[in-house]
Structures are given as structure tokens and as C-alpha cells.
Design an enzyme around this catalytic site. Structure first.
Site, PDB file in Angstrom:
ATOM      1  CB  SER A  74       0.667  -4.882   7.753  1.00  0.00           C
ATOM      2  OG  SER A  74       0.600  -4.335   6.346  1.00  0.00           O
TER       3      SER A  74
ATOM      4  NE  ARG B  71      -6.506   5.360   5.129  1.00  0.00           N
ATOM      5  CZ  ARG B  71      -6.091   4.836   6.118  1.00  0.00           C
ATOM      6  NH1 ARG B  71      -4.723   4.419   5.641  1.00  0.00           N
ATOM      7  NH2 ARG B  71      -6.509   4.294   7.004  1.00  0.00           N
TER       8      ARG B  71
ATOM      9  CG  ASP C 161      -3.903 -10.259   3.599  1.00  0.00           C
ATOM     10  OD1 ASP C 161      -3.930  -9.318   2.753  1.00  0.00           O
ATOM     11  OD2 ASP C 161      -3.055 -10.202   4.362  1.00  0.00           O
TER      12      ASP C 161
ATOM     13  CG  HIS D 223      -3.747  -6.316   4.763  1.00  0.00           C
ATOM     14  ND1 HIS D 223      -2.808  -7.314   4.838  1.00  0.00           N
ATOM     15  CD2 HIS D 223      -3.462  -5.279   5.300  1.00  0.00           C
ATOM     16  CE1 HIS D 223      -1.622  -6.706   5.394  1.00  0.00           C
ATOM     17  NE2 HIS D 223      -1.838  -5.307   5.496  1.00  0.00           N
ATOM     18  CG  ASP D 224      -8.347  -3.390   7.405  1.00  0.00           C
ATOM     19  OD1 ASP D 224      -7.276  -3.116   7.331  1.00  0.00           O
ATOM     20  OD2 ASP D 224      -9.387  -2.349   7.069  1.00  0.00           O
TER      21      ASP D 224
END
Lengths: 382, 382
Positions: free
Chosen positions: A157, A227, A322, A355-356
């Protein structure tokens, strides 16, 4: 920490501080007269100094990439999956360094630090920093560590952006750039999400133009919203479906605005717990660092031109699901490098985690990563 | 309004009110003792009453689907692209009705209306309503209009959900269901975005648990954030790239939190202007209506079972770049209908505009839609 430390963990570790008295000129035109960096290291630097690997962290992360700080710590460092004895980044072979970026709230000098010139917390007066600024500070840090050339600079990232910037700014100090789930610049949609997050914080009445600490308060609501939103973009639609589906927390809908669905409960928890461990000014700063990253801009939007003088070999890896930094964004990097006849390997890993995924033990990911690290080891003669 | 009304516009129109004194029992168990619906009609009901089409609107929309309310009105109704003389929904042939949903803030009874039982504005005390409740109120409204059976019930997004619900609850009162850019239920990700929007509103200190009007204020910040977020999900990544790219508003970055990129400016404008024309309690309510829609739930999550008694013919249409309700979601509807041996046509339109495509003049979309409307006209004998 688990009762017995797993054999493939670096085990108990501790952070170190390094103070820098030389002023650091930033992209914004401002100057930091002095600063500290906090960092951790795992493994041992070989006498030839060829086996050093720099890990670059992402948005809300830090220098604690592997192992445990104490026997009470429940969770290991953020990249325990990939860093340790016998792992992809094998600490039996490599000297691994992870420093906390400038502008963070995790120990390096940033908005929560005291400004030595005023004796007060920087807060919103801390200058915005860029990926280029970070890499500059990391290069100075490398000098102090005595590392002339990194065997690899590695990151996922926002971390991958730092690895790319290294190849551009210090081409002879990086042998391999490992760029995972990253992008050469944010898309308009990426910037849009960041802007919503920022507006949530900036418009929180408890923000006080960033001087919340002086007002004995915190922009809790804004940071929570930011968040929650971030979390949606870290997970894929599929991952959310697999994790929560439309499962109801109480088996029925409530016809009010309490939690109906499990996914709501999860997001609220993620949002609220973040407020206790992250700083709002820092979050704002980090999102701008992301938005500003665009090495091609100085080269008339020609990414190949930006990479023209790079000497590193590149390993680029993306994950199918992602959607924050989709495989297409990695392919843009690969295409630009190929147009330059650079040495680049690319792997697109089938994974549902969004994405994680770069933080997760996905077998094909770890295999491809390990395989490439063999090449890094060979070049480093370890 | 343009200086001369375009020939393919229904021209000057005006809304009508209808009052209902019969109590309406809602899914939540609550009862609305009386209520008003505001609506518009275009075209003429034929003597046989076979040419009536019901348009169902989406989240923040209303009954003003086509034409102009006055010569001062700059923008026509929300579906001017598709509704008018000679258009897909041809007002020379059809009698077109569009009513504003219960719980809206645009004229039908909702949170901004005065509760006749208390003499005060409903505010947060207005009951949550479901798609099923809406369709029920629309059926009663149809009775009063003297329309026994709709030639078609048509809607995009949340409007498509109402069209589907009609086929389930009033199978013999709907000939065709036209479901555009919709889904049979929200995904966990869809719910997650709604929840972030809700939390932005609910945590705004000016929200006052929904009693902001009594406190002479408005949760402007929360509603703005909610709308900004919504806008991101209405546009595709490609559409945002085409529209804004990474264009800088002032040709350079500012190193502060003012607007750097055009996309930020656009989103802030969209968010702020929405606050002046929409109500926060209504926004909360509408997102819950979306979240709750799931006709399969009563049938053990078997969507085919939910549609089992439907008699309508279905036209389902999706857009390739719609990531809010992706083509896959439309295919789930089509699959369930095919499993039931229902009459269903499906078109996936190549378009870069994201979810908003259903409001846009995309030639292939309008062609496919018109073609299907020929079938509706034939069945309606017009």
C-alpha cells in the site's frame, strides 16, 4: 503474547530511537530543525552490510512489524505473517529494519510531538510531509545505520509507494523494490474517499482546527467515521459478504437506528477503537501524503520517465479483489517499468480479502513472495 | 426552464396531493392514522384504463419525474431523459404516474410533516417504512386513481426494488416490472456505506436525536458527509477519472487541507448543496428502507420462492460500471426468475457512468428500454 513464543517469530523485541539534529527540508518548503525516528530491527547485519532490508509501513501502521513488545502483548507486529525466522523475509538471513514515518503518532516526530521551538505540541502546525520527504529521512537514517545499499525496500500500500520512491531518488542505494498492493498515484475515487474522511474530522466541532488537545477534547466522531469508511475500502465486497453477509445481530430488524446487521456492529467497533490509538491530525496528514504521491507528475505524467534512472529490480504484486488499489494499478507500474526495459516481475494473486490481503497468510502470496526473496538473498550473498 | 420548451418534454406540470384517512399498518407494527401523498401525472389515462405506468423513485428523489414546475425552474424532473412525448416512456401513449414515497421530505407525509396527533413535526418519531409499506400505500393510491392494473411499474435503484415488491404483493395488478440498476437486497458492503452515512448524521452534535428543528439547527456536517459518501458510490472509478482525474484546482498542491484536487471541490459542493434540499431524518429513514429490503428473507433466503406467485413479465437492466448495484446483482434477480420459469428479459449495458447511468442518455440503454416499452405498449393495446 502466546504462552510459548512460536518458533517462527522474532520473539521479544524493543523499539529504538534515533535523534537527528540536522534540519530536514521538506517538499512543502518548510524545514524540520530536528526530529526523532523510532524503529525496530530484527536479525543481524552481516559484516559486508549486504543483507539489510527496509520495511515501509502503510497509513495507520508503525515500526512494530514483527514479534512482541512484552509478554502481555496479545498481538504481534503488523507483518508477523511475513517477517520472522524461516518466513518470506527470513530474519535468519536478513537484517530487517522498520522505521516509523515522520508525521506519525507512533513515536517518530509528528503532530503529537512537542515542538522544541515552542515547547508545545505541534498539533496541526506539524508540516505536511510527502513520500519523497519520508524517503529522504529514511536515507539519512540509513547513513546513520551504516547501510549504504538496501538489499530490498519492501512495502504494501503506502509502503509500496515508498519503495518506488527509493528507486527514483536513491537509485544506487536499493537493489530490489518490492511493491505490494500499491499504486503509482491515487485515483480520483481514492482521493474522494480520503476527502470524505478528512471532512468528517475537519468538521467535527471537537476538532478545534486541530488544537483539540489544548481544548481537552478529541474529534472522536470524525475520526471514527474516517476509520469506518477506510475499513470498507480495505475489505472486498466478497470478503464482507463472507464475513458478515446480511447476518442480523439479534435475529430480527429493530426498526430503529441501533445495530441491525453484524457488519454495522463490526464497523462501529473498528471506528471507536481506532480513536483510542490514533491521532486525528496524523490521520489527516497521512491521507494527504497518499493524495500527493504522484512521481510521474514532475515528468509530464509519464511514469516511465519518472522511473528512467532507477537501477533496482522490481517485484510488483497485486490481489484480484483489491478495489482500493486494483491489479490494474499495479499493471500501470509494471507497464511503465517494461517500457523502460527495467527488470520487473509481476504476480497477481487470486484472493478474496480485498486490500487487506497483503497482511494475510494467503499461501500463493507467501509462495510468490518467498520465491522472489530467494533472488534477493542470492543478490545479497546470504 | 429553457426559453422554449423542448418538444419532447411534457412541459409545465404541477404536483397534486391526495389525502388518505384510512390508517396504514406498517411492517414495523406501527400505524399511520392518516397521510398525504404528493404525485405528478403525465399523459392521459385511456378509457379502458390499460395504459397506466407507475414510476418509483430512488433514495433522495421525488414525484417530479419529468417537465418543469415553472418557467423559472432550471432543471427538469429527474427522469426527463426517459419520460416524455416520443421518449422511452412515451407520454403520448401512456398515462404516467409518479408519487413521492411515504417518509420522504418532498411533499408526502414524512419526518418533516406535522404529526396531526401532536401538532408538532414528526421528526425522528416518524416510523421507519419499508419497500413493502410503500407498495402497500401505492396500491391504495392506485385504487383511488381508479387504476386496477399497471401496464408497468418502473424504477431504477431503490425504485426497482418497489417494482419487484409489486410483483410479489400484488401479482395481478402489474403487467410488467421494469427493474433498472437494482438488487434483490443490499450486500454487506452496501449496508456498510449506509451505516457510515448514518453515523455521520447520528453523531453530529447538531442532530439532537433528530429534534434539530426544535433546536433551531440542522445536522449540516453529518448530512454533508453522508451525501459526499453517497456520491462516490453513484459514480464509477472510471467516471470519476474521466470527470476529474487528478486535476488540481489551482495547478499546484497547497500543503494544507484546503481543496487541492477538483474532485474534492465537486464533492464538497455536492455535500453542501444537498443540506439545503434534503432532511437528515429522512435520509436516515431511506437508508434503512434500503437495508431492510430483502424479499427472500421470508422464504428462507430463496429468491425464487419469493417470486413464485409473480405474474408480471420482467425487464431487468444493469450497467457494467455500476459497482453500487453491479450487474451480478441483477443477474441474481434474473436467475431467480428463470428458476421460476418467469418471463424475463435482461440487458447489461456497457457504460462508464456507474450507478448514475440509469439517469443518463446512454444510447444503447435508451434503445433497449424503448424496445421493451414497445412490448408494454402492445400488451396495453396502445
Amino acid at each position: 503474547m502466546p504462552e510459548t513464543i512460536p518458533k517462527d517469530s522474532v520473539g521479544l523485541v524493543q523499539p529504538h530511537f534515533m535523534h537527528f539534529d540536522e534540519p530536514l527540508s521538506l517538499d512543502s518548503g518548510r524545514v524540520l530543525p530536528s526530529y526523532d525516528l523510532i524503529y525496530e530491527t530484527y536479525g543481524t547485519l552481516n559484516p559486508a552490510g549486504t543483507n539489510a532490508i527496509l520495511l515501509c509501513h502503510a497509513l495507520s501502521s508503525d515500526h512494530h512489524a514483527a514479534g512482541y513488545h512484552s509478554t502481555e502483548e496479545r498481538k504481534p507486529g503488523w507483518w508477523e505473517t511475513c517477517v520472522g525466522p524461516g518466513k518470506c523475509i527470513d530474519t535468519n538471513r536478513f537484517f530487517v529494519v522498520c522505521s516509523n514515518n515522520l508525521g506519525s503518532c507512533k513515536g517518530s516526530t509528528g503532530p503529537v510531538s512537542v515542538n522544541p521551538e515552542t515547547g508545545k505540541v505541534f498539533g496541526p502546525d506539524f508540516p505536511l510531509v510527502t513520500v519523497k520527504d519520508w524517503v529522504k529521512s529514511q536515507a539519512i537514517f540509513s547513513d546513520r545505520l551504516g547501510i549504504k545499499k538496501w538489499a530490498a525496500v519492501v512495502g504494501g500500500s503506502l509502503g509500496g509507494m515508498q519503495a518506488m520512491q527509493w528507486t527514483i531518488d536513491y537509485p544506487d542505494r536499493i537493489q530490489h523494490a518490492i511493491v505490494i498492493a500499491s499504486a503509482a498515484k491515487l485515483s480520483a475515487q481514492n482521493i474522494a474517499f480520503n476527502e470524505v474522511a478528512r471532512q468528517a474530522i475537519l468538521t467535527d466541532p471537537d476538532f478545534h482546527e486541530g488544537h483539540y488537545q489544548a481544548n481537552n477534547t478529541l474529534p472522536r466522531r470524525g475520526l471514527m467515521i474516517a476509520r469506518m469508511l477506510g475499513h470498507i475500502t480495505y475489505l472486498s465486497d466478497d470478503a464482507m459478504r463472507a464475513k458478515f453477509g446480511r447476518e442480523l445481530r439479534e435475529g430480527k430488524v429493530n426498526y430503529n437506528f441501533d445495530v441491525d446487521f453484524q457488519v454495522e456492529s463490526y464497523l462501529r467497533y473498528q471506528g471507536m477503537s481506532f480513536v483510542d490509538r490514533f491521532d486525528a491530525n496524523t490521520y489527516l496528514l497521512m491521507t494527504k501524503t497518499l493524495d500527493y504521491f504522484d512521481p510521474a507528475r514532475e515528468c509530464d505524467d509519464d511514469l516511465s520517465a519518472a522511473f528512467k534512472h532507477a537501477l533496482a529490480s522490481f517485484f510488483v504484486l497485486s490481489f484480484t479483489s483489491d478495489w482500493r488499489f486494483a491489479p490494474q494499478r499495479s499493471k500501470e507500474i509494471v507497464k511503465a517499468l517494461l517500457d523502460d526495459d527495467k527488470d520487473v516481475s509481476y504476480v497477481e494473486v487470486e484472493a478474496n480479502h480485498g486490500h487487506d490481503a497483503f497482511l494475510m497468510p494467503i499461501p500463493r502470496y507467501l509462495e510468490a513472495f518467498s520465491l522472489y526473496m530467494e533472488r534477493v538473498a542470492k543478490d545479497a550473498c546470504v
